[in-house]
Write an enzyme that holds these catalytic residues in place. Sequence first.
Site, mmCIF file in Angstrom:
data_model
loop_
_atom_site.group_PDB
_atom_site.id
_atom_site.type_symbol
_atom_site.label_atom_id
_atom_site.label_comp_id
_atom_site.label_asym_id
_atom_site.label_seq_id
_atom_site.Cartn_x
_atom_site.Cartn_y
_atom_site.Cartn_z
ATOM 1 N N GLY A 1 2.430 1.958 10.979
ATOM 2 C CA GLY A 1 3.417 3.039 10.919
ATOM 3 C C GLY A 1 4.094 3.338 12.238
ATOM 4 O O GLY A 1 4.794 4.348 12.355
ATOM 5 N N GLU B 1 -5.403 -5.198 10.441
ATOM 6 C CA GLU B 1 -4.391 -4.183 10.681
ATOM 7 C C GLU B 1 -4.681 -3.457 11.986
ATOM 8 O O GLU B 1 -5.492 -2.507 12.002
ATOM 9 C CB GLU B 1 -4.402 -3.158 9.543
ATOM 10 N N LYS C 1 0.083 4.286 -0.251
ATOM 11 C CA LYS C 1 -0.579 5.487 0.292
ATOM 12 C C LYS C 1 -0.353 6.654 -0.686
ATOM 13 O O LYS C 1 -0.310 6.430 -1.892
ATOM 14 C CB LYS C 1 -0.080 5.790 1.694
ATOM 15 N N GLU D 1 -6.854 4.690 7.784
ATOM 16 C CA GLU D 1 -6.687 6.120 7.478
ATOM 17 C C GLU D 1 -7.945 6.693 6.827
ATOM 18 O O GLU D 1 -8.265 7.867 7.013
ATOM 19 C CB GLU D 1 -5.428 6.317 6.606
ATOM 20 N N ASN E 1 0.864 -1.193 0.000
ATOM 21 C CA ASN E 1 0.000 0.000 0.000
ATOM 22 C C ASN E 1 0.895 1.236 0.000
ATOM 23 O O ASN E 1 1.473 1.576 1.029
ATOM 24 C CB ASN E 1 -0.896 -0.026 1.250
ATOM 25 N N SER F 1 3.431 -2.398 10.486
ATOM 26 C CA SER F 1 4.876 -2.443 10.726
ATOM 27 C C SER F 1 5.523 -3.761 10.298
ATOM 28 O O SER F 1 6.430 -4.266 10.961
ATOM 29 C CB SER F 1 5.168 -2.127 12.202
ATOM 30 N N HIS G 1 -9.502 1.163 4.877
ATOM 31 C CA HIS G 1 -8.211 1.340 5.566
ATOM 32 C C HIS G 1 -8.426 2.275 6.761
ATOM 33 O O HIS G 1 -9.257 3.190 6.694
ATOM 34 C CB HIS G 1 -7.187 1.924 4.592
HETATM 35 C C1 PEP Z 1 -0.768 0.222 6.232
HETATM 36 O O1 PEP Z 1 -0.888 1.436 6.201
HETATM 37 O O2 PEP Z 1 -1.611 -0.503 5.671
HETATM 38 C C2 PEP Z 1 0.384 -0.343 6.922
HETATM 39 C C3 PEP Z 1 0.332 -1.596 7.273
HETATM 40 O O3 PEP Z 1 1.423 0.515 7.177
HETATM 41 P P1 PEP Z 1 2.862 0.128 7.807
HETATM 42 O O4 PEP Z 1 3.324 -1.146 7.139
HETATM 43 O O5 PEP Z 1 3.737 1.283 7.482
HETATM 44 O O6 PEP Z 1 2.661 -0.073 9.270
#
Ligand code: PEP
Length: 266
Positions: free
Chosen positions: A184, A178, A18, A110, A16, A224, A108
Amino acid sequence: MAVAASVRRTPLIAGNWKMNLDHLQAIAFVQKVAWSLKDAGHDFAAVEVAVFPPYTDLRSVQTLVSADKLPLAFGAQDLSAHDSGAYTGEISGAFLAQLECRYVIIGHSERRNLHAETDEQVAQKVTAALKHSLTPVICVGETAEDLEKHGQSAVPVGQLRAALAGVTSAADIVVAYEPVWAIGSGQAATPEQAEQVAAQLRATIADVLGEDVAAKTRILYGGSVKAANIASFMREPNVDGALVGGASLDVTEFASIVRYQKHVGA
Ligand code: PEP
């Protein structure tokens, strides 16, 4: 409940992006990822790879993938619940299907947090994706506050149940667990935590859509993920891949995540 955890599902590693990489950067990036994986002898049928660029990159990625016959899937990071009309700024599933997107990320954290997307809207988008033959990657996960108040599974299970409201059996879906606190933050869930919630999510799919759909649905972990921890998640029977944010923007790191089967001890 151990719902057909032993059924073979092709692992999926999904990046992803973003709001990163413009269409020119996207072309260079996708070429590098594909070449680096091909050079390493990656078996794309054994571990599927997908990227989720911004909307403005999709035409360039489609053209490149198609012209060079790259074995990469791609998709969008969101879609409209509507097919067309007076919805300024929105993108229809029909448009994404025209660009040969295979997947679309829906719900997601976000989008849920920064754009106040509700469970109901997520469900409408899932229905819209399926209508246009796009496979929704349905994101669910608890915040740190949810975790403290309700434990780990309650919120993701509730979000998934809501997201499946308009889905009939036989649907092709992917679910991404997630935990919001892990996104993040550099603080991933433990593989045991991911497995526990993934098993609950699979049981929920079985309950809503039946055992067959549950057995074939891929459940990803996200939050992460990096090359150093992916193998430990992939050892869990109900974790079928990863949705990767930050680490998907680094060619070497992303390729190494995809190649998790080659890691020492994997
Ligand atoms: C995400 O935004 O879907 C995600 C998993 O981000 P990160 O891997 O940076 O934690």
